[in-house]
Scaffold this active site. Structure first.
Site, mmCIF file in Angstrom:
data_model
loop_
_atom_site.group_PDB
_atom_site.id
_atom_site.type_symbol
_atom_site.label_atom_id
_atom_site.label_comp_id
_atom_site.label_asym_id
_atom_site.label_seq_id
_atom_site.Cartn_x
_atom_site.Cartn_y
_atom_site.Cartn_z
ATOM 1 N N PHE A 148 8.579 0.385 -4.037
ATOM 2 C CA PHE A 148 9.817 -0.109 -3.439
ATOM 3 C C PHE A 148 10.626 -0.987 -4.372
ATOM 4 O O PHE A 148 11.825 -1.147 -4.190
ATOM 5 C CB PHE A 148 9.510 -0.887 -2.151
ATOM 6 C CG PHE A 148 8.869 -2.244 -2.366
ATOM 7 C CD1 PHE A 148 9.618 -3.347 -2.732
ATOM 8 C CD2 PHE A 148 7.505 -2.421 -2.172
ATOM 9 C CE1 PHE A 148 9.032 -4.593 -2.925
ATOM 10 C CE2 PHE A 148 6.908 -3.663 -2.353
ATOM 11 C CZ PHE A 148 7.678 -4.751 -2.733
ATOM 12 N N LYS A 172 7.759 11.341 -3.973
ATOM 13 C CA LYS A 172 7.543 10.572 -2.748
ATOM 14 C C LYS A 172 7.919 9.127 -3.037
ATOM 15 O O LYS A 172 7.147 8.361 -3.590
ATOM 16 C CB LYS A 172 6.082 10.672 -2.300
ATOM 17 C CG LYS A 172 5.863 10.510 -0.784
ATOM 18 C CD LYS A 172 6.300 9.188 -0.185
ATOM 19 C CE LYS A 172 5.370 8.053 -0.554
ATOM 20 N NZ LYS A 172 5.763 6.758 0.136
ATOM 21 N N GLU A 175 8.834 4.350 1.433
ATOM 22 C CA GLU A 175 9.502 4.494 2.724
ATOM 23 C C GLU A 175 10.346 3.276 3.074
ATOM 24 O O GLU A 175 11.161 3.315 4.003
ATOM 25 C CB GLU A 175 8.463 4.743 3.821
ATOM 26 C CG GLU A 175 7.549 3.583 4.150
ATOM 27 C CD GLU A 175 6.375 3.416 3.192
ATOM 28 O OE1 GLU A 175 5.457 2.628 3.505
ATOM 29 O OE2 GLU A 175 6.365 4.081 2.125
ATOM 30 N N SER A 225 0.575 -1.052 -6.436
ATOM 31 C CA SER A 225 -0.456 -2.084 -6.534
ATOM 32 C C SER A 225 -1.738 -1.506 -7.123
ATOM 33 O O SER A 225 -1.991 -0.301 -7.068
ATOM 34 C CB SER A 225 -0.744 -2.669 -5.149
ATOM 35 O OG SER A 225 -1.380 -1.698 -4.327
ATOM 36 N N CYS A 280 6.679 -5.781 -11.360
ATOM 37 C CA CYS A 280 5.353 -5.754 -11.985
ATOM 38 C C CYS A 280 5.378 -6.406 -13.357
ATOM 39 O O CYS A 280 4.328 -6.704 -13.914
ATOM 40 C CB CYS A 280 4.836 -4.319 -12.077
ATOM 41 S SG CYS A 280 5.757 -3.269 -13.209
ATOM 42 N N GLU A 381 -2.121 -11.004 -7.317
ATOM 43 C CA GLU A 381 -0.736 -10.609 -7.567
ATOM 44 C C GLU A 381 0.056 -10.898 -6.290
ATOM 45 O O GLU A 381 -0.094 -10.218 -5.286
ATOM 46 C CB GLU A 381 -0.620 -9.127 -7.928
ATOM 47 C CG GLU A 381 0.817 -8.738 -8.253
ATOM 48 C CD GLU A 381 1.000 -7.245 -8.488
ATOM 49 O OE1 GLU A 381 1.883 -6.877 -9.266
ATOM 50 O OE2 GLU A 381 0.257 -6.459 -7.872
#
Length: 496
Positions: A148, A172, A175, A225, A280, A381
């Site tokens: 995202f 993909k 969402e 992640s 990240c 994280e």
């Protein structure tokens, strides 16, 4: 508004079994509903990609490059629209979203050079009248699962290289902010990409697992992640796929005593709180080599106080909301934990005034000092606007802190000593290193990727590694009789 899949060059029109909500993070309101793909919908997308592959793999390098150039021009002309989509669904401020799209453009520009990138090697007379040469060929249908936090840039790290190399793609996206991927697919169609070469399916773990298990999907690229990256890698490889899975990070910025502390403080705030820390490559830990700790923390705190937090569409706002209310609450819980574990809370972002709807998913920039390596704010994280400062007395102890961490994505050192910088870049066990650069994301003609628990698989993203990942090498050994005369043709040779 309904957001649906893009399969075979057009919006999907099937019956919806499940759907999710897309929120505007700056207001908290639902802005759209997104269809969630069942396994059968993923199968439709893979079938469309498999059918398109039989034609696309035979397309000339010139044709593929022409599509890439056309897409690049369309994306450049409409980058403002894409940035606005990113801001509306992710929440990052508009200038940050524009920067994301610009970096995505660089990855597209690299893929425009596919005729050069796919050149093989040739050895004449390896044996008497025997030639040996290598060629790179596409894999087939490949899957891309993107996160995202960069809904435009990360898909464009992978998709252009994959299709330029002759593969077809099932993408993909997250969402949580799915519209950017559909916009990208529409631009590719306008650029002349044949139907079925790029397909987009939305959804959750159901869709991801079907991509990982589908026998026609030959490779999967993932960013997310570390726990999910490990699942993607283990599941994909168990089903015989080539996998590159980029995971989480805990990026350290080491500040040596001779560093320019104003430069270091600017960098820590920019890299720690840009995109609300949802990167990240965000700096989440500053390792201050004393005696600079007190002065550096004071400078960072002063800069945080001047930041304007608010709706990313409003002029002057520098940091937006977090992606969802659940994620905001999760990050805020780490602030509570840091206080409970004994870290010094220098700046508390939990009640920060904002220029925006109070129902938005807000959490202001937060600064902890005197953080220990055993505290959860250091270990985990957090993926939010929380910056931790550790104090160490020497360079060697700073290096030990960085190298002992299980993540190895990015790091930086701030110093005016060239010898110290060179030693650090040689000794640190991290995949991407900045020297007086806080976010060392490589340019598109290098490759992006970390070490240790930040990467599962052998290939980094985009650049040369991206081309290698999306192709496989074939070596041909041949002997031919002397050629006969082929006749006269005075026409200029054409690339077709």
């Amino acid at each position: 508004m309904r957001i649906t899949h893009w399969i075979g060059g057009k919006p999907w029109t099937g019956a919806v079994e499940r759907a999710g909500e897309v929120h505007d993070p700056a207001t908290g309101r639902v802005s759209a509903r997104v269809d969630f793909a069942s396994a059968s919908v993923v199968d439709e997308a893979v079938a469309a990609a498999r059918e398109a592959y039989t034609r696309w793999r035979g397309a000339s390098l010139a044709q593929r490059a022409n599509v890439m150039f056309a897409f690049r021009e369309l994306l450049n002309a409409r980058k403002g629209e894409l940035a606005a989509i990113v801001t509306a669904e992710h929440g990052k401020v508009l200038p940050d979203a524009m920067g994301e799209v610009q970096r995505a453009l660089e990855a597209v520009e690299f893929a425009c050079g596919v005729p050069h990138l796919l050149k093989g090697g040739f050895s004449e007379n390896a044996s008497t009248k025997v030639d040996v040469y290598s060629i790179r060929q596409p894999l087939g249908v490949v899957g891309v699962v993107s996160p995202f936090n960069f809904p435009a840039m990360v898909p464009l790290w992978f998709v252009p290289n994959a299709i330029a190399c002759g593969n077809t793609v099932v993408l993909k996206p997250s969402e949580k902010d799915p519209s950017a991927s559909v916009f990208i697919a529409e631009l590719f169609a306008e650029a002349g990409l044949p139907d079925g070469v790029l397909n987009v399916v939305h959804g959750d773990k159901v869709a991801v697992d079907r991509v990982l298990e589908h026998p026609e999907v030959k490779a999967v690229s993932f960013v997310g992640s570390t726990p999910v990256a490990r699942h993607v890698y283990e599941t994909g490889t168990r089903h015989g796929k080539r996998v590159q899975a980029l995971g989480g990070a805990k990026n350290h910025m080491v500040v040596l005593p001779d560093a320019d502390l104003d430069l270091a403080a600017d960098a820590a705030v920019s890299a720690g709180f840009g995109s609300a820390g949802e990167r990240c490559m965000a700096i989440s830990v500053v390792v201050a080599v004393d005696p600079v700790g007190d002065e550096l923390v004071a400078k960072v705190a002063d800069r945080i106080a001047a930041l304007k937090v608010g709706d990313g569409r409003r002029a002057g706002c520098e940091m937006g909301p977090l992606i969802t209310g659940e994620h905001r609450d999760r990050v805020a819980a780490y602030v509570d934990a840091g206080v409970a574990e004994g870290a010094r809370l220098v700046v508390d972002g939990r009640d920060r005034p904002v220029d925006g709807d109070p129902s938005g998913f807000w959490l202001g920039p937060t600064l902890f000092d005197h953080v220990g390596v055993d505290m959860s704010v250091y270990r985990d994280e957090i993926f939010g606007p929380v910056l931790s400062v550790l104090r160490v007395p020497t360079y060697d102890e700073a290096l030990e802190v960085v190298n002992a961490n299980p993540y190895g994505n990015g790091t930086a050192v701030f110093t005016n000593d060239g010898g110290a910088a060179r030693r650090f870049q040689n000794e640190v066990e991290v995949g991407m290193v900045g020297v007086n650069v806080p976010i060392p994301v490589p340019v598109s003609y290098y490759s992006f990727g970390g070490w240790k628990d930040s990467l599962f698989g052998d290939s980094h993203a985009y650049g040369p590694d991206g081309v290698h990942f999306f192709t496989r090498t074939k070596v041909v050994t041949g002997r031919w009789l002397d050629p006969s005369h082929g006749g006269v043709n005075l026409g200029f040779p054409r690339n077709t």
